[in-house]
Structure formats: C-alpha cells, structure tokens
Design a protein around this motif. Structure first.
Motif, PDB file in Angstrom:
ATOM      1  N   SER A  39       0.802  -1.228   0.000  1.00  0.00           N
ATOM      2  CA  SER A  39       0.000   0.000   0.000  1.00  0.00           C
ATOM      3  C   SER A  39       0.834   1.276   0.000  1.00  0.00           C
ATOM      4  N   GLY A  40       2.134   1.146   0.134  1.00  0.00           N
ATOM      5  CA  GLY A  40       2.990   2.320   0.215  1.00  0.00           C
ATOM      6  C   GLY A  40       3.175   2.827   1.621  1.00  0.00           C
ATOM      7  N   GLY A  41       2.538   2.145   2.594  1.00  0.00           N
ATOM      8  CA  GLY A  41       2.663   2.568   3.981  1.00  0.00           C
ATOM      9  C   GLY A  41       4.057   2.381   4.537  1.00  0.00           C
ATOM     10  N   LEU A  42       4.766   1.366   4.040  1.00  0.00           N
ATOM     11  CA  LEU A  42       6.119   1.099   4.534  1.00  0.00           C
ATOM     12  C   LEU A  42       7.069   2.214   4.103  1.00  0.00           C
ATOM     13  N   GLN A  43       6.919   2.663   2.872  1.00  0.00           N
ATOM     14  CA  GLN A  43       7.754   3.753   2.384  1.00  0.00           C
ATOM     15  C   GLN A  43       7.507   5.032   3.188  1.00  0.00           C
ATOM     16  N   LYS A  44       6.218   5.325   3.466  1.00  0.00           N
ATOM     17  CA  LYS A  44       5.898   6.496   4.282  1.00  0.00           C
ATOM     18  C   LYS A  44       6.453   6.345   5.696  1.00  0.00           C
ATOM     19  N   PHE A  45       6.394   5.110   6.227  1.00  0.00           N
ATOM     20  CA  PHE A  45       6.928   4.855   7.568  1.00  0.00           C
ATOM     21  C   PHE A  45       8.431   5.134   7.615  1.00  0.00           C
ATOM     22  N   VAL A  46       9.152   4.728   6.595  1.00  0.00           N
ATOM     23  CA  VAL A  46      10.600   4.972   6.538  1.00  0.00           C
ATOM     24  C   VAL A  46      10.878   6.475   6.499  1.00  0.00           C
ATOM     25  N   GLN A  47      10.061   7.226   5.748  1.00  0.00           N
ATOM     26  CA  GLN A  47      10.245   8.676   5.681  1.00  0.00           C
ATOM     27  C   GLN A  47       9.973   9.327   7.030  1.00  0.00           C
ATOM     28  N   ASP A  48       8.951   8.847   7.728  1.00  0.00           N
ATOM     29  CA  ASP A  48       8.650   9.386   9.057  1.00  0.00           C
ATOM     30  C   ASP A  48       9.782   9.084  10.038  1.00  0.00           C
ATOM     31  N   CYS A  49      10.366   7.895   9.913  1.00  0.00           N
ATOM     32  CA  CYS A  49      11.492   7.539  10.781  1.00  0.00           C
ATOM     33  C   CYS A  49      12.687   8.449  10.531  1.00  0.00           C
ATOM     34  N   LYS A  50      12.882   8.825   9.281  1.00  0.00           N
ATOM     35  CA  LYS A  50      14.017   9.686   8.925  1.00  0.00           C
ATOM     36  C   LYS A  50      13.907  11.042   9.612  1.00  0.00           C
ATOM     37  N   LYS A  51      12.653  11.551   9.754  1.00  0.00           N
ATOM     38  CA  LYS A  51      12.460  12.830  10.430  1.00  0.00           C
ATOM     39  C   LYS A  51      12.890  12.740  11.890  1.00  0.00           C
ATOM     40  N   TYR A  52      12.522  11.624  12.541  1.00  0.00           N
ATOM     41  CA  TYR A  52      12.946  11.433  13.935  1.00  0.00           C
ATOM     42  C   TYR A  52      14.457  11.258  14.023  1.00  0.00           C
ATOM     43  N   SER A  53      15.039  10.494  13.087  1.00  0.00           N
ATOM     44  CA  SER A  53      16.471  10.211  13.130  1.00  0.00           C
ATOM     45  C   SER A  53      17.299  11.463  12.894  1.00  0.00           C
ATOM     46  N   ASP A  54      16.810  12.344  12.002  1.00  0.00           N
ATOM     47  CA  ASP A  54      17.564  13.560  11.695  1.00  0.00           C
ATOM     48  C   ASP A  54      17.578  14.539  12.854  1.00  0.00           C
ATOM     49  N   SER A  55      16.609  14.443  13.751  1.00  0.00           N
ATOM     50  CA  SER A  55      16.555  15.390  14.866  1.00  0.00           C
ATOM     51  C   SER A  55      17.628  15.107  15.911  1.00  0.00           C
ATOM     52  N   LYS A  56      18.144  13.891  15.958  1.00  0.00           N
ATOM     53  CA  LYS A  56      19.184  13.486  16.927  1.00  0.00           C
ATOM     54  C   LYS A  56      18.733  13.650  18.373  1.00  0.00           C
ATOM     55  N   GLN A  57      17.455  13.760  18.583  1.00  0.00           N
ATOM     56  CA  GLN A  57      16.913  13.911  19.929  1.00  0.00           C
ATOM     57  C   GLN A  57      16.254  12.616  20.344  1.00  0.00           C
ATOM     58  N   SER A  58      16.431  12.241  21.606  1.00  0.00           N
ATOM     59  CA  SER A  58      15.824  11.017  22.112  1.00  0.00           C
ATOM     60  C   SER A  58      14.432  11.335  22.648  1.00  0.00           C
ATOM     61  N   TYR A  59      13.413  10.680  22.094  1.00  0.00           N
ATOM     62  CA  TYR A  59      12.026  10.901  22.485  1.00  0.00           C
ATOM     63  C   TYR A  59      11.562   9.772  23.408  1.00  0.00           C
ATOM     64  N   ALA A  60      10.572  10.084  24.236  1.00  0.00           N
ATOM     65  CA  ALA A  60       9.960   9.025  25.033  1.00  0.00           C
ATOM     66  C   ALA A  60       9.042   8.191  24.150  1.00  0.00           C
ATOM     67  N   VAL A  61       8.348   8.866  23.210  1.00  0.00           N
ATOM     68  CA  VAL A  61       7.381   8.191  22.343  1.00  0.00           C
ATOM     69  C   VAL A  61       7.602   8.640  20.905  1.00  0.00           C
ATOM     70  N   TYR A  62       7.592   7.675  19.998  1.00  0.00           N
ATOM     71  CA  TYR A  62       7.689   7.948  18.566  1.00  0.00           C
ATOM     72  C   TYR A  62       6.335   7.575  17.949  1.00  0.00           C
ATOM     73  N   ARG A  63       5.633   8.588  17.431  1.00  0.00           N
ATOM     74  CA  ARG A  63       4.266   8.391  16.971  1.00  0.00           C
ATOM     75  C   ARG A  63       4.220   8.250  15.451  1.00  0.00           C
ATOM     76  N   PHE A  64       3.453   7.232  14.975  1.00  0.00           N
ATOM     77  CA  PHE A  64       3.321   6.989  13.540  1.00  0.00           C
ATOM     78  C   PHE A  64       1.842   6.799  13.191  1.00  0.00           C
ATOM     79  N   ILE A  65       1.469   7.317  12.030  1.00  0.00           N
ATOM     80  CA  ILE A  65       0.103   7.164  11.520  1.00  0.00           C
ATOM     81  C   ILE A  65       0.143   6.185  10.356  1.00  0.00           C
ATOM     82  N   ILE A  66      -0.703   5.169  10.419  1.00  0.00           N
ATOM     83  CA  ILE A  66      -0.768   4.165   9.356  1.00  0.00           C
ATOM     84  C   ILE A  66      -2.176   4.164   8.783  1.00  0.00           C
ATOM     85  N   SER A  67      -2.286   4.488   7.496  1.00  0.00           N
ATOM     86  CA  SER A  67      -3.576   4.486   6.819  1.00  0.00           C
ATOM     87  C   SER A  67      -3.977   3.060   6.473  1.00  0.00           C
TER      88      SER A  67
END
Length: 680
Positions: free
Chosen positions: A19-47
């Motif tokens: 469905s293309g959800g995996l590709q979008k998930f990888v892009q969302d992960c990249k945003k978190y990874s680029d921030s270099k900040q450690s979060y308590a929660v990483y939130r993802f939306i899956i259609s």
C-alpha cells in the motif's frame, strides 16, 4: 494464539509494503532520526483500507475493525522490528516507545458500524471503530495534552531506575490523569515511579461538540415531517494532526472509537476521531416532469416560467396569485444559497402590516432548504463564547443560528424586536459576511487574548411591522418613499432587497380569507389542484437543482447592468451625501440577475434576467429614497393578475416597454454608455 499473532504481523508487513505505507513509515522515521533527539514516544500514523486488508487476511481485517487498540499493537511490533532491522532510529530502545494510530479510510457500509445518538442504545463499551456523522455546533480552542511520558523507578538499585521500561501513552477515551499521575509503582520492586519530565511528549487537543444533522428539522419554523426523534449532542476529540481540521457549522462524517470520559461524578460519552471527511451536499440530477413540462410550455418567453412559479408558489400557505412579488423574491433568494465564500448573497427585508401571513410564508419557504433556520427569539444570532463543560476550563465557541444556517437561510423574524447592539452587529455581518469572537485570555486560562474570525455563508431574511407604534412620523417624504425611521439607514442598505408588501386590496383579500378559514377547518387538505401537481418535495428538488447551476453573465446583460448602475449613481445624488446608491448595489444587481437565470434553469444571464434584477432594485431604492427619473410603477414586476395566456402576454409586453424605458434612461443619464438594442 502466538501463531495467529505472528501470521497477522506478516500480513501487516505485506500490506504496508503493497500500500505504500512502509515507504511512508521509513520517511517518518528519517524525520525522527535527523533530529538526533531522544524521544519518550515515537508516533506513527498508518492508513488502513479495511477492504484491502480483508482480502489479504480476513482474520487481521476483522481484528482491525473490532479490536483496533489490540490491532495497533500488531503494527507496533512490525514497526519496531523494521526500525531495528534497518537501523532507522538509533535512539529507539524499547517497543513500548512506539505509538501507532490506525486511520481507516472507510468502514463497511453496514448498520452495525453506524453510530448515532439519535438511536438507542449508545454502545460506547466495545472500543471498536464506528462511523458517525453530524454538524459541529461548538468548538473549543486548541490545548495541550500528554501524548506520552517516561517514568523511572525511584529505587536507584532497581534495574528500571533508568532506560525506557515504563512508557505511558495516551489511549482513546483516557483522561490526562490516566497518562500522567504520581501513584504509579514499579512492577519489579513496588517502589514509586517518578516521571522524567524532560521526556514528556505533548500534543494538540481540541474538543468539538457535534449533533445529528436531523436536528436541523427541529429548527425550522414549519415542516411536514411529523417524525419524532431524540436530540443529543456528542463530544469528539481531535488530536494532533486533526486539530483545527473542523470548522464550526460544517457537516462531517467521522470514524473513531467511542469511549466514556469521567469528569467528577458526571460521565460523558465521546468519540476519539481517527479520520474526518467533509460532507458535500449533492443536489438532484434533474427536476420533476411537471416543471419540465411547464418550462417547455413557456419557452417562447424568458419571463413566463418564473412568473408562473411565483404565482403558484406556496399554495399551501397563501392562495395562488397573491404576494407574487414577495414570492418571486423568496424564490430568487432560495436559489442564491451556497456554501462557498465570496458567494452572491441575497438578503430580504420585508415591510408589511400583515405580519402573520408573512411569517407563515417565510417559515414555509425555509423548509425547502436543508439549512433553513428560524432564529429562536431571546438567543444569540451569532457565535458566542462560553467555558468548556468538560472540565478543561478553556473557551468553547458556540454555534448559533447564523452558523447553523450555513449554505441556507437564517430567518431572524421581526427586526424591530432587536436592540441597538444586535442591529449594529447584524449590519457589520451583512457588510463583511464574517463575525469576530473575542476570547479573553485571563478568563479562560490562556496567556494572551484571542480573536477568532468566523465566516457566515448564509442569506438573512427579516421583516418590519410598518403598523408599529414605534414609528416616528415625518412629513418630508419624497414620492414613493417609505418611513423607515425604525431601522438604521445603513442596516436597511445592508439588506439586498427592501420589499413593501401591502395588505391585499379588497378584491384580493377575499381569497386569502377563504384560504385561511378552509385551512383552519381542514389543515391537511389540498385546496388547489396546483398543490397536487407541484408538491413541496418537487419544489425542494427544483431549488436544490437550480441553486447548483453555474451561471455566467452575457456581455449584453453586463452592459445593461453597468449602464443602469452608472446612470442611477448620477440621478440618485444630493449635494451633501453624494450618491445615495450604496457601493453594494452592483453586487446585488449581479446576484439578482444570476438568481433569475438559475430560477429559469439557464446557465447564461440574459438581458431579460438583468431587467428583472433592475426592476427589483429600483423598486427597493424607491422605497428607501423616493422615485428617480426612471419612474417605475408601484408594482413593476406583476402589474396585473396572472390568470390566463392573455395576461401573461400582457405582462411580457409591459416588461418590453420597461426595457425600452430603461434603455432611454441609460442613454440620457449614463456617462457614455452604449447599449445595443434590438433595432440596432
């Protein structure tokens, strides 16, 4: 059970890949990874498309539809494995740090998936997806809530005194205290847990009150619908990316998970929304056969069809042939309603001594629109602010009559019954089609004051009782001018049309009296044959079809309107105030012309449409300022009774004479305007 879960995880991964959800998930992960900040929660939306999921695996499809919170854990595991396998987020430590929001594109079109508070019982305990729809009638301001938090054991020797073992994430229907509290204990050593505040993740939250669309039927002044139903609002929560996605007064379809929120001793049924869809009204594809036949019979004239419509309109309330000018104005206003901004609005202000019949006629006409609202007296016409009733202490904007009438008519009754401040606000709204709500920050726990501007896409109807004793009689009236001292002049100019509806003359009052008496004795009876041929439902479909027509001005109509407007500005002028023709007069002319074209079921505005608009406006201006050099008759649109073919022919000849008179007026007073006539 473990094998089933493992299989569902595999299917979930396959679905995300296809469905293309995996590709979008990888892009969302990249945003978190680029921030270099450690979060308590990483939130993802899956259609999620339930149909596609069910085709891949019926078990997972059923699990998502009926156990969405547990199904989110399936995708949580898949996403955690993907992050670790592909090294997408280096800072992520535990699976509990991943928060998944499943967003279904739709639900099966079955009754068991539809939730309505107009029906009983309300099943809020199943914690599964439901589909509902309604109108947003109150909207709170956006506030913050705890999306996720990290807790640590206070016992330093405990292995859970560091790391990300204890992560609390918001769940549908949970209050703030369910996520963040000070009485949590460690499951290993039973020591108290303490929140690591610097890892708290905040999100946006907005509380919206919705109500079933059926409530609009109860807000109409008159209706043939005799059904009974329960009216009850329900609360919806918009979180994060969905905040500010709703506008007050709009009709929405929503998908979400119902829950019950405890606020002290009071429990409130609510829905945590996962997806929102704006409901766009769709009109019928055609009109009834009787209207088509009438249109074909009157094809030889551009004026006859609308004349007959006005003549027979509302025969359930008034006899055919009475109040024709007013009924034509009502029909023009009805077809000039839409939910677009910067639309062509057409407001009506009626001056009459016969307030009872006028009120009945306007009430009846309201019911031909889905959003016809009769404003209840002693309440606010425009949005107001109150404290949110869910215990947040924040401000909530309440929709009132003008907002609920979006895309329709707001009938505000007798204008003389409103105080000066209400009339000033109405005048401002008529000029700008917006209203501003002020929210004081101190009162509602905010740092700064706020101003929210709300667009009002509705036509306004009102009337004034000319027999009222409040009128101040003056002697210096011009020919044709009416005493409008009861209403501020600027407010009168704000209404598109001013119509003087005199009480029927002696020869006309007899059928009206007979009509009222017969209706009193037999309320359900059809007194006229035309009422059976053109039913209320036929008019509803006709107006719904006509109002959605896209019309354009022809060059000839535009030239005629422009010529009349410029000539009138020259003629209607005094040495003190300049031109008495308001700046909105040109807009009103265009709106009237387009409305008459729509009512004639045409997509091109002709000179004949422009002539009707000009006669309407000139009649209105005469009531306000007296006669001009154009010098039209007191009843320019219906100078005689329409009883047969001969009378229709006489009216056409009369309107042709008005057209020639108008061309002479423009030629005499228009500054260099050249109008093509039929002779040329």
């Amino acid at each position: 059970m473990h094998r089933e879960i493992q299989k569902m995880r595999e299917v979930a991964l396959v679905y995300m890949d296809r469905s293309g959800g995996l590709q979008k998930f990888v892009q969302d992960c990249k945003k978190y990874s680029d921030s270099k900040q450690s979060y308590a929660v990483y939130r993802f939306i899956i259609s999620i498309n339930p149909s596609d999921i069910a085709e891949l695996d019926a078990t997972l499809g059923n699990f998502i539809l009926h156990n969405p919170i547990q199904a989110a854990q399936i995708f949580q595991s898949v996403c955690f494995i993907a992050i670790k396998t592909l090294s997408l987020i280096e800072q992520l430590q535990t699976e509990a740090q991943i928060s998944i929001l499943l967003k279904p594109t739709h639900l099966p079109p079955l009754p068991s998936y539809v939730l309505s508070l107009a029906a009983f019982p309300f099943n809020y305990t199943s914690q599964r997806f439901y589909m509902s729809e309604g109108i947003a009638i109150a909207m709170g301001i956006v506030t913050k809530y705890t999306q996720g938090a990290r807790f640590l054991c206070t016992e330093e020797t405990c292995q859970f005194s560091k790391g990300f073992r204890y992560i609390r994430v918001h769940r549908p229907g949970a209050t703030e205290s369910a996520t963040v509290r000070n009485d949590f204990v460690c499951g290993l050593c039973s020591s108290p847990l303490q929140e690591d505040v610097k890892f708290r993740v905040l999100g946006d939250k907005q509380i919206v009150e919705m109500i079933d669309a059926k409530v609009l039927n109860a807000l109409k002044g008159y209706s043939n619908d005799k059904s009974h139903f329960r009216i009850q609002t329900f609360t919806v929560f918009l979180r994060d990316e969905l905040a500010n996605k709703m506008k007050i007064g709009n009709h929405y379809k929503i998908i979400g998970i119902p829950a019950c929120v405890q606020n002290g001793l009071q429990a409130t049924a609510c829905i945590e929304i996962n997806s929102i869809q704006l409901c766009q009204p769709s009109g019928p594809s055609s009109v009834s056969d009787n209207f088509k036949y009438l249109l074909s019979l009157t094809a030889s004239s551009c004026w006859r069809f609308t004349a007959i419509l006005a003549n027979i309109f509302a025969s359930e309330v008034v006899p055919p042939g009475t109040y024709n000018t007013l009924k034509l104005a009502i029909l023009l206003s009805l077809v000039q309603t839409c939910e677009k901004e910067n639309a062509d609005y057409l407001d009506l202000l009626i001056v009459t001594t016969d307030t009872l019949v006028i009120d009945r006629l306007l009430n009846y006409s309201l019911c031909l629109l889905p959003r016809g609202i009769r404003h209840p007296p002693y309440s606010d016409i425009f949005p107001s602010v109150s404290k949110d009733k869910h215990g947040t202490g924040s401000a909530s904007i309440q929709a009132c009559s003008a907002v609920l009438a979006k895309g329709g008519i707001c009938y505000i009754g007798d204008l003389a019954s409103y105080k000066k401040d209400k009339l000033e606000l109405l005048q401002s709204v008529l000029e700008s089609r917006t209203t501003t709500v002020f929210i004081p920050g101190k009162k509602y726990g905010e740092e700064a004051d706020q101003q929210v501007t709300i667009s009002l896409q509705t036509n306004f109807w009102s009337y004034v009782d000319s027999s009222s004793k409040k009128h101040i009689q003056k002697d210096n009236f011009l020919i044709g001018q009416m005493d409008m001292s009861l209403i501020p002049p600027n407010l009168v100019d704000g209404f598109g049309l001013l119509i003087h509806n005199e009480f029927p003359l002696c020869q006309q009052s007899s059928p009206l009296v007979h009509h009222i008496l017969k209706k009193a004795m037999h309320p359900e009876a059809m007194l006229y044959e035309v009422s059976q041929q053109f039913r209320m439902q036929d008019y509803e479909e006709f107006i719904s079809f006509a109002k959605n027509l896209h019309v354009e001005l022809s060059p000839e109509a535009e030239s005629l309107i422009q010529g009349y407007y410029l000539a009138s500005r020259r003629v209607r002028r005094d040495s003190i105030h300049g031109s008495t023709l308001s700046a909105s007069a040109l807009k009103i002319l265009i709106s009237l012309s387009k409305a008459h074209a729509k009512l004639s079921l045409r997509e091109k505005v002709l000179q004949e449409d422009a002539l009707i608009a000009i006669l309407f406006l000139e009649s209105s201006l005469t009531l306000k300022h007296g006669k001009s050099a154009l010098c039209i008759a007191p009843n320019p649109l219906f100078p005689l009774d329409l009883s047969d073919e001969n009378s229709l022919q006489q009216r056409d000849s009369y309107l042709m004479q008005c057209h020639h008179q108008l061309l002479k007026f423009i030629g005499a007073y228009g500054p260099g305007i050249h109008i093509n006539t039929n002779e040329e």
